[in-house]
Design an enzyme around this catalytic site. Sequence first.
Site, PDB file in Angstrom:
ATOM      1  N   CYS A  80       1.093  -1.087  -0.048  1.00 29.21           N
ATOM      2  CA  CYS A  80      -0.207  -0.058  -0.078  1.00 29.21           C
ATOM      3  C   CYS A  80       0.797   1.177  -0.014  1.00 29.21           C
ATOM      4  O   CYS A  80       1.469   1.654  -0.869  1.00 29.21           O
ATOM      5  CB  CYS A  80      -1.010  -0.221   1.068  1.00 29.21           C
ATOM      6  SG  CYS A  80      -2.360   1.060   0.757  1.00 29.21           S
ATOM      7  N   HIS A 184      -3.747  -4.447   0.313  1.00 24.83           N
ATOM      8  CA  HIS A 184      -3.335  -5.050   1.295  1.00 24.83           C
ATOM      9  C   HIS A 184      -3.519  -6.569   1.198  1.00 24.83           C
ATOM     10  O   HIS A 184      -4.613  -6.913   1.523  1.00 24.83           O
ATOM     11  CB  HIS A 184      -4.278  -4.469   2.487  1.00 24.83           C
ATOM     12  CG  HIS A 184      -3.810  -3.062   2.784  1.00 24.83           C
ATOM     13  ND1 HIS A 184      -2.897  -2.968   4.032  1.00 24.83           N
ATOM     14  CD2 HIS A 184      -4.417  -1.887   2.300  1.00 24.83           C
ATOM     15  CE1 HIS A 184      -2.790  -1.371   3.760  1.00 24.83           C
ATOM     16  NE2 HIS A 184      -3.701  -0.749   3.110  1.00 24.83           N
ATOM     17  N   GLU A 186      -2.368  -8.477   3.415  1.00 25.47           N
ATOM     18  CA  GLU A 186      -2.837  -9.114   4.887  1.00 25.47           C
ATOM     19  C   GLU A 186      -4.228  -8.762   5.398  1.00 25.47           C
ATOM     20  O   GLU A 186      -4.600  -9.175   6.530  1.00 25.47           O
ATOM     21  CB  GLU A 186      -1.728  -8.415   5.778  1.00 25.47           C
ATOM     22  CG  GLU A 186      -2.126  -6.960   6.331  1.00 25.47           C
ATOM     23  CD  GLU A 186      -1.398  -5.874   5.468  1.00 25.47           C
ATOM     24  OE1 GLU A 186      -1.242  -6.399   3.815  1.00 25.47           O
ATOM     25  OE2 GLU A 186      -1.476  -4.684   5.424  1.00 25.47           O
TER      26      GLU A 186
END
Lengths: 206, 283, 398
Positions: A80, A184, A186
């Site tokens: 990001c 993202h 994650e």
Amino acid sequence: MKISIIDLEVSNLYSITNAVKYLDYNYVVSSSKNEIDNSDCIILPGVGSFPYAISQLKKKNIYQTLIKNVKNGKPIIGICLGFQLLFSNGQEFKNTNGLNLIKGSVKLLPKKNNLPIPHVGWNNLIKSNKKSISFFNNKDNFYFVHSYYAEPDDKKVCLSYTKYGNFKFCSSILSENIFGFQFHPEKSGRAGLNLLSNTLKNAKKI
Amino acid sequence: MKCKRIISKLEIKGPNLVKGVNLEGMRVLGKPDEFSKLYYRENIDELYYQDTVASLYGRNSLYNLIEKVSKDIFIPLCVGGGVKNLKDIYNLLKVGADKISINKQALKKPNFVYEASQKFGKANICISIEAIKSENEYYCFFDNGRNFSNIKVLDWIKNINQIGAGEICLTFVDSDGTGKGFDLDFINKIEKITNIPIVIHGGAGNKKQVLELFKKTKCDGVSISSLFHYNYMLQFNNDSDIKYSDEGNVDFLMSKTKSKKIESIKINNLKKFLTKQKINCRI
Amino acid sequence: MQKKFKKSNLEQQVSHIPKKVIWCKKCLISNQRPRIMFDSNGICSACKYAEYKNEINWDKRHDELKRLLDKHRSKNANWDVLVPSSGGKDSGYVAHQLKYKYGMNPLTVTWSPLSYTDIGRENLQSKIDSGFTNLLCTPNGIFQKKLARLCFEQLGDAFHVFVLGQINYPFQLAAKLGIELVFYGENGELEYAGDPKYVDRPYKPSEEWLTQHFKGTSFKNLLKYGLNNGYLNKSDFTEGDLTFYDSPDLKELKKNKIKGKYFFSYFKKWIPQENFYYCAENTGFKANPIRTEGSYSKYSSLDDKFDGFHYYLRFIKFGLGRCVEEVSHEIRDKHITREEGLALMKQYEGEFPKKYYQEFLQYLNISDKQFWNVVDSWRPKHLWKKEGKKWKLKFPPK
């Protein structure tokens, strides 16, 4: 493989560390030159503003450290804002120089078609080179939250494009030892964890 | 292509997941961490957490919960309730929150939002609006719908345009917990004055309403509580391992009754239904 | 009628409250509440009753309810139970359960609030629309307002004029219509004061309630005082207008086999918050969009604009407003902790009901100055002290 996750004191580190832990890798959260030098792979996460992040890198004296490590071949994964920092410059709030590891600029998403800015939500990745397949699938959706996008000078580094309305932008890059994701991983559920796992496996080989 | 977001909002009071009607009443429906994990497995796109008594105590108490759930849940988490200063935001982000939702403090000190955006990035700041209709106009409320700000929702949104925020989560308090649907006309009015992504909360009672929301408005996502909670709580009914706290209004939970007015639905089925109707969702 | 305000001794409660203030260790009520008792450990009788509620065999009580209703259920679907109903969540719950769960044929009756709120009217109509015939009685406005002023000044509670009809109207009607069963929601004396006289009693006999609730003075005395002291003129009312203010004749009640006030809370575990959920789901009940002044909830006592003044005067007279009642019940229900209760009290207890203040003054035909003269005359010395320009409780809750 030991991963150093860069701490700029604005990022949501918990998510990325949880993901790395979940994937069973050793890691250290750090903003120290030594720990970064001693790690095998760097993750540069990002939540926050471009100018502030750059000033934090400099304040913690790791701006040069990162550049040096990457130029020496150490894999780096930018996520990001971290992905955007890899580029030459960014235009959030004011024009700021980035790490310049990838030539290109970070610009504000165009205000076309009345599409809301920032680009928030789940979107898919369109493969842009042969290597893409080893990272993600067509049907996967990933979580994006950004107002700025990165435009690499050399299109060949793009691993994927993403469409926001009619606007197409580069959503991930791969250039030798440099990996970067605008979204993202994650935060992208199972698809994200798979992508991260594939990336780390690739990084390991470097 | 970008997907519409299917979000669930979990209202938290102490150790419990609670759900009211018109933001009133604190009926306990179960344990927040169990629901979080279940919804993640069921493919929810995001989770919003609201500390319902934060404003009463002047602090957000969700740190432990967020730290716990973010270990196993890899989707965006937005946390709100009693966020008053930059330190509060930092502390929540540190334990795993991705976005922070602010209501009262934003209304009282709009500049705080600007400061937060500068430091943490606009995209991570969500303005939560509790909208209640009074004399044909929607007004902003705070303290979990208890206190009146005398600011019209539309005026506030025009102001937010100037200040900047990542998204707006608008709760229709009048329909909250009733399953009676959304005020689509008002959402259209909002869309005419702002470009900021909007998530709508309050009133989802069946899949047709959600479909209509996406077909007739440009909202970015829908936040659903009662419709999911009352369905999924039944899954925990037979689980004798779960030890419920006896704090809070647990009578409904203990009675193991099924709520009558809620359509029986699962998260993925809702998404499949929407996708079939050409609303792009993350399956 | 701008007579200078002079106090009588019509009011009999304030003079009897204990001079030393004790706060319950479990909930947040104090011993200043009339008819509450404290044990040697500093626990109030309402808390004791709340604990007892957990030991009650509710299945057995439920069977009792079924037997009672079987006895009274009309064979030709005529009205067989009278439910006094404001349109609120508690009476709504009772009426709906009696009709739809137990197959009774309730007639609901409403004694009009002093001044209806919009949400109050809406909720009453929603209740009616969920299947009930409702009789609404609105008393003579001229008489009511003057009587309200009398009650405000001489009893420290304008709301008392509502209380008179609220209790007497249902029983007068029950006698006139020949309905034996009159069902209330909660037994307030038990739920909020834990009066041990009422534990394990499904109803309060007419003989008993006829002597209670009136702050120690009968309607006839009140009327007489009003006429003799310039509050009322004979031309303000007719005999007919007085019908529902006064208690029915005990003989009439007995003749019609009206035993007394039955309480739903005897037969079913009484949880006001769950009544709210029930009514939201079944009778279209809506919470107040704006919080009730003087407390935190939005689903209690929403129908009368002047309700807030009843609680405000209570706060003045006993140091106990509206918030403390709600908070204490919720603590006893284990919905909130005492700590949370204290935080709520700090924010809302004793809040002045300013929204309808001007209307209230107009209703009573008094000025702001007169209002405060009356209010200050009701402050017991043992409860209040003045700090500069502000009045403060000598013994705040802790």
